[in-house]
Design a protein around this motif. Structure first.
Motif, PDB file in Angstrom:
ATOM      1  N   ARG A  14     -69.993 -23.045 -38.046  1.00  0.00           N
ATOM      2  CA  ARG A  14     -69.723 -22.619 -39.184  1.00  0.00           C
ATOM      3  C   ARG A  14     -68.373 -23.305 -39.791  1.00  0.00           C
ATOM      4  O   ARG A  14     -67.445 -23.257 -38.867  1.00  0.00           O
ATOM      5  CB  ARG A  14     -69.460 -21.156 -38.932  1.00  0.00           C
ATOM      6  CG  ARG A  14     -70.556 -20.168 -38.628  1.00  0.00           C
ATOM      7  CD  ARG A  14     -70.157 -18.812 -38.243  1.00  0.00           C
ATOM      8  NE  ARG A  14     -69.366 -18.153 -39.424  1.00  0.00           N
ATOM      9  CZ  ARG A  14     -69.008 -16.929 -39.375  1.00  0.00           C
ATOM     10  NH1 ARG A  14     -68.807 -16.310 -38.231  1.00  0.00           N
ATOM     11  NH2 ARG A  14     -68.466 -16.304 -40.373  1.00  0.00           N
ATOM     12  N   MET A  15     -68.594 -23.742 -41.095  1.00  0.00           N
ATOM     13  CA  MET A  15     -67.616 -24.540 -41.233  1.00  0.00           C
ATOM     14  C   MET A  15     -66.158 -23.988 -41.521  1.00  0.00           C
ATOM     15  O   MET A  15     -65.348 -24.685 -41.283  1.00  0.00           O
ATOM     16  CB  MET A  15     -67.882 -24.952 -43.137  1.00  0.00           C
ATOM     17  CG  MET A  15     -68.961 -26.014 -43.012  1.00  0.00           C
ATOM     18  SD  MET A  15     -68.308 -27.687 -42.158  1.00  0.00           S
ATOM     19  CE  MET A  15     -70.041 -28.514 -42.493  1.00  0.00           C
ATOM     20  N   SER A  16     -65.997 -22.782 -41.706  1.00  0.00           N
ATOM     21  CA  SER A  16     -64.736 -22.092 -41.991  1.00  0.00           C
ATOM     22  C   SER A  16     -64.197 -22.158 -40.529  1.00  0.00           C
ATOM     23  O   SER A  16     -62.850 -21.723 -40.399  1.00  0.00           O
ATOM     24  CB  SER A  16     -64.896 -20.609 -42.386  1.00  0.00           C
ATOM     25  OG  SER A  16     -65.695 -19.840 -41.789  1.00  0.00           O
ATOM     26  N   LYS A  17     -64.873 -22.121 -39.563  1.00  0.00           N
ATOM     27  CA  LYS A  17     -64.329 -21.606 -38.042  1.00  0.00           C
ATOM     28  C   LYS A  17     -64.475 -22.988 -37.270  1.00  0.00           C
ATOM     29  O   LYS A  17     -64.253 -22.684 -36.079  1.00  0.00           O
ATOM     30  CB  LYS A  17     -64.964 -20.718 -37.278  1.00  0.00           C
ATOM     31  CG  LYS A  17     -64.598 -19.101 -38.347  1.00  0.00           C
ATOM     32  CD  LYS A  17     -65.067 -18.122 -37.545  1.00  0.00           C
ATOM     33  CE  LYS A  17     -64.741 -16.670 -38.143  1.00  0.00           C
ATOM     34  NZ  LYS A  17     -65.366 -15.577 -37.454  1.00  0.00           N
ATOM     35  N   THR A  22     -64.359 -26.149 -35.081  1.00  0.00           N
ATOM     36  CA  THR A  22     -63.109 -27.103 -34.468  1.00  0.00           C
ATOM     37  C   THR A  22     -63.574 -28.514 -34.777  1.00  0.00           C
ATOM     38  O   THR A  22     -64.556 -28.923 -35.069  1.00  0.00           O
ATOM     39  CB  THR A  22     -63.141 -26.843 -32.892  1.00  0.00           C
ATOM     40  OG1 THR A  22     -64.374 -27.297 -32.160  1.00  0.00           O
ATOM     41  CG2 THR A  22     -63.121 -25.032 -32.624  1.00  0.00           C
ATOM     42  N   THR A  55     -69.995 -34.615 -45.263  1.00  0.00           N
ATOM     43  CA  THR A  55     -68.973 -33.469 -45.495  1.00  0.00           C
ATOM     44  C   THR A  55     -68.313 -33.011 -44.274  1.00  0.00           C
ATOM     45  O   THR A  55     -67.285 -32.471 -44.367  1.00  0.00           O
ATOM     46  CB  THR A  55     -70.415 -32.229 -45.639  1.00  0.00           C
ATOM     47  OG1 THR A  55     -71.234 -32.512 -47.025  1.00  0.00           O
ATOM     48  CG2 THR A  55     -69.737 -30.701 -45.914  1.00  0.00           C
ATOM     49  N   ARG A  64     -64.049 -32.876 -43.875  1.00  0.00           N
ATOM     50  CA  ARG A  64     -63.370 -31.761 -43.227  1.00  0.00           C
ATOM     51  C   ARG A  64     -62.405 -32.039 -42.220  1.00  0.00           C
ATOM     52  O   ARG A  64     -61.291 -31.510 -42.083  1.00  0.00           O
ATOM     53  CB  ARG A  64     -64.252 -30.621 -42.582  1.00  0.00           C
ATOM     54  CG  ARG A  64     -65.476 -30.201 -43.512  1.00  0.00           C
ATOM     55  CD  ARG A  64     -64.716 -28.727 -44.235  1.00  0.00           C
ATOM     56  NE  ARG A  64     -64.515 -27.686 -43.549  1.00  0.00           N
ATOM     57  CZ  ARG A  64     -63.973 -26.512 -43.925  1.00  0.00           C
ATOM     58  NH1 ARG A  64     -63.901 -26.408 -44.967  1.00  0.00           N
ATOM     59  NH2 ARG A  64     -63.947 -25.745 -43.070  1.00  0.00           N
TER      60      ARG A  64
END
Length: 414
Positions: free
Chosen positions: A244-247, A249, A285, A289
């Protein structure tokens, strides 16, 4: 149907005259110079090269000047010195360490009476990783078997958390050994090491280390042109571990992006450009990040530059050398691993060659020979570029001494 006769498409064996001419040019001699050094007339050299016959004493005199055995002119062997059995001795030790025989109780690892020391084992694994990145392949070959055997012994005698740590270190040592074996084209043996590394990583629940072992399997399969298998293996694994991109590591993003790069590379080589572009976009992508190159599990590094270099390779494969070269000039390679940097330079040489800039391509190869000779000699792509440079130089002029040296170094056939 099997036929004993050679295929009509097989290239004809070179004549004695052609072999003499080819080797003379490789050594940098004119017909006049060869004749003088061999104590023969220019007419004799010209007659031989035009397809005429000569006495064996004449061939002997020519062979002495050109530094080959006399029989080379009538046999298909390489004119350069034959390799020693050093490689076979090295591989024998590695085979014994990573693929020992199995009995009723399982694989028969050699006994190691040395008391376990996890800190020393970890230090030894890190030494292999450092030697590999610095292209010290002889050191890797000497050290890796002993470290793998030591890791087996640690796993055997330890228990609990210490045993889990030993299993993780064994996985690391095995995947590094696998990478070395891929580099020297021992792909089947590499797959043995990488499968065991994967099994160890799964056993200790280390997803990132497992992804590294799978990605290295992908590299071995790429080198064998098994593109469908690579794409399927790396894509499905990437889908299984997609974070999950928001979480996510950095380790999770690196593992995911690295596998997508491998899948994209396979698709590009398999003429599946749309699929390659989709997976490459996802890899980039993940790299964005991260913002910068990050050390990943398995002694890899992933980030914007590494992903961009992979994209440049895909453009090159898609016959867009101008796009590839333009992209390469915009990539800041300061943070990538030495291996990635070297591959990037080799890709630049290929793009330069395809764009007709033979001088730039040769200069790039000379640069790699100066900075990473052990690595360069293992690259089939480098030899292919050398062959093209040699062929073009022979059409236009007598090849320079520097190009002759480069051709010999790369093993360009006559």
């Amino acid at each position: 149907m099997h036929h004993d006769t050679p295929s009509e498409f097989a290239p004809p064996e070179p004549t004695i005259g052609r072999r003499v001419a080819q080797l003379r040019k490789r050594r940098g001699f004119s017909q006049e110079q060869l004749a003088e050094l061999a104590g023969l007339s220019v007419g004799v050299i010209q007659k031989i090269e035009q397809g005429g016959n000569a006495r064996v004493e004449t061939y002997h005199a020519i062979a002495r000047v050109l530094r080959v055995r006399t029989v080379w002119f009538t046999s298909p062997e390489n004119p350069e010195p034959a390799p020693t059995n050093h490689r076979n001795g090295v591989l024998l030790d590695i085979r014994a360490a990573i693929n020992p025989p199995a009995g009723l109780s399982g694989r028969l690892f050699s006994a190691d009476p040395t008391p376990p020391n996890l800190r020393m084992l970890e230090s030894a694994v890190l030494t292999i990783a450092h030697d590999y990145q610095e292209n010290r392949y002889d050191d890797v070959a000497r050290t890796a078997p002993a470290v793998v055997r030591s890791a087996h012994a640690h796993v055997h005698v330890l228990s609990g958390e210490e045993q889990q740590q030993a299993v993780r270190l064994r996985a690391d040592a095995l995947q590094l050994t696998g990478r070395y074996l891929i580099q020297i084209r021992e792909h089947d043996l590499a797959m043995v090491a990488l499968r065991d590394a994967l099994a160890d990583a799964i056993q200790v629940g280390d997803q990132a280390l497992a992804a590294a072992a799978i990605g290295q399997q992908g590299w071995a399969l790429l080198r064998q042109a098994r593109f469908d298998e690579v794409e399927d293996l790396c894509r499905t694994t990437a889908e299984a571990i997609e974070p999950r991109m928001s979480k996510a590591t950095p380790e999770e993003l690196s593992a995911w992006g690295y596998l997508l790069m491998r899948a994209a590379a396979a698709a590009a080589r398999n003429n599946r450009q749309h699929e390659a572009a989709e997976m490459q976009n996802l890899a980039e992508t993940a790299a964005r990040r991260l913002r910068t190159e990050r050390d990943a599990v398995g002694h890899m590094r992933f980030g914007p530059a590494t992903a961009a270099i992979n994209g440049m390779q895909n453009d090159l494969i898609a016959d867009r050398p101008d796009v590839a070269l333009r992209k390469s000039e915009a990539i800041d390679i300061s943070g990538v691993t030495p291996n990635t940097k070297q591959r990037h330079e080799l890709d630049k040489a290929k793009a330069q060659l395809l764009l007709g800039d033979d001088e730039a391509a040769e200069t790039t190869l000379h640069g790699l020979r100066a900075t990473a000779p052990a690595w360069l000699q293992q690259q089939r792509a480098a030899r292919d570029i050398g062959e093209d440079l040699w062929a073009e130089a022979n059409k236009k002029r007598t090849p320079s001494a520097k190009l002759r040296e480069l051709a010999d170094f790369l093993g360009v056939p006559l």
